[in-house]
Design a protein around this motif. Sequence first.
Motif, PDB file in Angstrom:
ATOM      1  N   ALA A   1       0.559 143.907  33.644  1.00 61.99           N
ATOM      2  CA  ALA A   1       1.338 142.496  33.774  1.00 61.99           C
ATOM      3  C   ALA A   1       2.621 142.736  33.091  1.00 61.99           C
ATOM      4  CB  ALA A   1       0.550 141.383  33.675  1.00 61.99           C
ATOM      5  N   TYR A   2       3.856 141.987  33.805  1.00 65.12           N
ATOM      6  CA  TYR A   2       4.831 141.658  32.555  1.00 65.12           C
ATOM      7  C   TYR A   2       5.715 140.515  33.358  1.00 65.12           C
ATOM      8  CZ  TYR A   2       7.790 143.756  36.656  1.00 65.12           C
ATOM      9  OH  TYR A   2       8.395 143.894  37.714  1.00 65.12           O
ATOM     10  N   GLN A   3       6.590 140.051  32.454  1.00 61.49           N
ATOM     11  CA  GLN A   3       7.317 138.970  32.950  1.00 61.49           C
ATOM     12  C   GLN A   3       8.903 139.562  32.852  1.00 61.49           C
ATOM     13  OE1 GLN A   3       5.899 135.885  32.765  1.00 61.49           O
ATOM     14  NE2 GLN A   3       7.762 134.637  33.365  1.00 61.49           N
ATOM     15  N   SER A   4       9.409 139.203  33.824  1.00 57.92           N
ATOM     16  CA  SER A   4      10.920 139.394  34.058  1.00 57.92           C
ATOM     17  C   SER A   4      11.672 138.033  34.479  1.00 57.92           C
ATOM     18  CB  SER A   4      11.207 140.388  35.039  1.00 57.92           C
ATOM     19  OG  SER A   4      12.764 141.034  35.191  1.00 57.92           O
TER      20      SER A   4
ATOM     21  N   ALA B   1       6.620 140.844  27.672  1.00 59.58           N
ATOM     22  CA  ALA B   1       5.277 140.349  27.777  1.00 59.58           C
ATOM     23  C   ALA B   1       4.308 141.671  28.631  1.00 59.58           C
ATOM     24  CB  ALA B   1       4.896 139.190  28.239  1.00 59.58           C
TER      25      ALA B   1
ATOM     26  N   ALA C   1      11.974 143.312  30.967  1.00 51.66           N
ATOM     27  CA  ALA C   1      10.963 143.053  31.202  1.00 51.66           C
ATOM     28  C   ALA C   1      10.190 142.704  29.849  1.00 51.66           C
ATOM     29  CB  ALA C   1       9.894 144.015  32.117  1.00 51.66           C
TER      30      ALA C   1
ATOM     31  N   PRO D   1      12.239 134.475  34.974  1.00 47.96           N
ATOM     32  CA  PRO D   1      11.083 133.434  35.306  1.00 47.96           C
ATOM     33  C   PRO D   1       9.901 134.060  36.020  1.00 47.96           C
ATOM     34  CG  PRO D   1      12.797 133.123  36.795  1.00 47.96           C
ATOM     35  CD  PRO D   1      13.354 134.281  36.007  1.00 47.96           C
ATOM     36  N   ARG D   2       9.844 135.088  36.371  1.00 48.25           N
ATOM     37  CA  ARG D   2       8.964 135.677  37.115  1.00 48.25           C
ATOM     38  C   ARG D   2       7.853 136.588  36.393  1.00 48.25           C
ATOM     39  NH1 ARG D   2      13.424 136.408  39.829  1.00 48.25           N
ATOM     40  NH2 ARG D   2      13.562 135.590  42.143  1.00 48.25           N
ATOM     41  N   ARG D   3       6.562 136.278  36.942  1.00 49.57           N
ATOM     42  CA  ARG D   3       5.358 137.227  36.082  1.00 49.57           C
ATOM     43  C   ARG D   3       5.196 138.188  37.396  1.00 49.57           C
ATOM     44  NH1 ARG D   3      -0.181 136.622  36.692  1.00 49.57           N
ATOM     45  NH2 ARG D   3      -1.130 137.627  35.009  1.00 49.57           N
TER      46      ARG D   3
END
Length: 238
Positions: free
Chosen positions: A69-72, A50, A48, A74-76
Amino acid sequence: MAFAAQFAGVYLNFSPEDAASRSSKLKAFLAEGMDPQLGWDGYGKLAAVAIQPYDIEASDDKNAVVNVAYQSGPRRMMLSVPVYYSGDDAGRRFVISGRPAILPAPAPADLPQVAAPETDDAAAAELKPQLEGFFKDYASGDTGGLQRYVAAGKSLPSFAGAFTFSQLKEVVVPVGGATREIQAVVVWAVPSDPPPTPNSTDPAVVGGTLEQAYRLTVEKQGDKWFVADIRGGGRVAG
């Protein structure tokens, strides 16, 4: 909220090779007696980036769920983190008070259209060469050159060579008087490090370009326009 975001940075990144390290790092966040891996079975990988606090839902003055909130890939996504706060009398400390929960992030908001302003094409034509000179020196950091385009009594910082001016792609000038707030779309050349070799086609080393939108306050002094202020472009009308 910062405590929950720091916890999420450890919790949401795991691989079997780093299991012992992850467990050691989680100790700084977990209540006594909690599973040292907090529900992870030691298999698989997750990464993960951001990671940022999103909001907080307090149930009382000691307990809350912090949404991160996080980014993994292509998914937020979102991580809901239950947190207990000890309060002033107990040293203002935090601890994870239960199992987190991963949730889908909210979808982007619907953006309604706004009417485009009436534009002054004649003023835009006058401004364009001035703005091209301004942005060139704004990028290079030529202080003396930049002041030729800045309104009297004003002083603006510059990029000092971090970017190179490539193109003034668009100028939108609303109808008005001698002082106006305009929009400009600028294309910056992003330098590569190290500099590309001649005829290089590798995207990783060839310098790229980046379009940016700005709002500028411009003032007409005599027969020329000068920049009094520059800010991020904000929302584009139309």
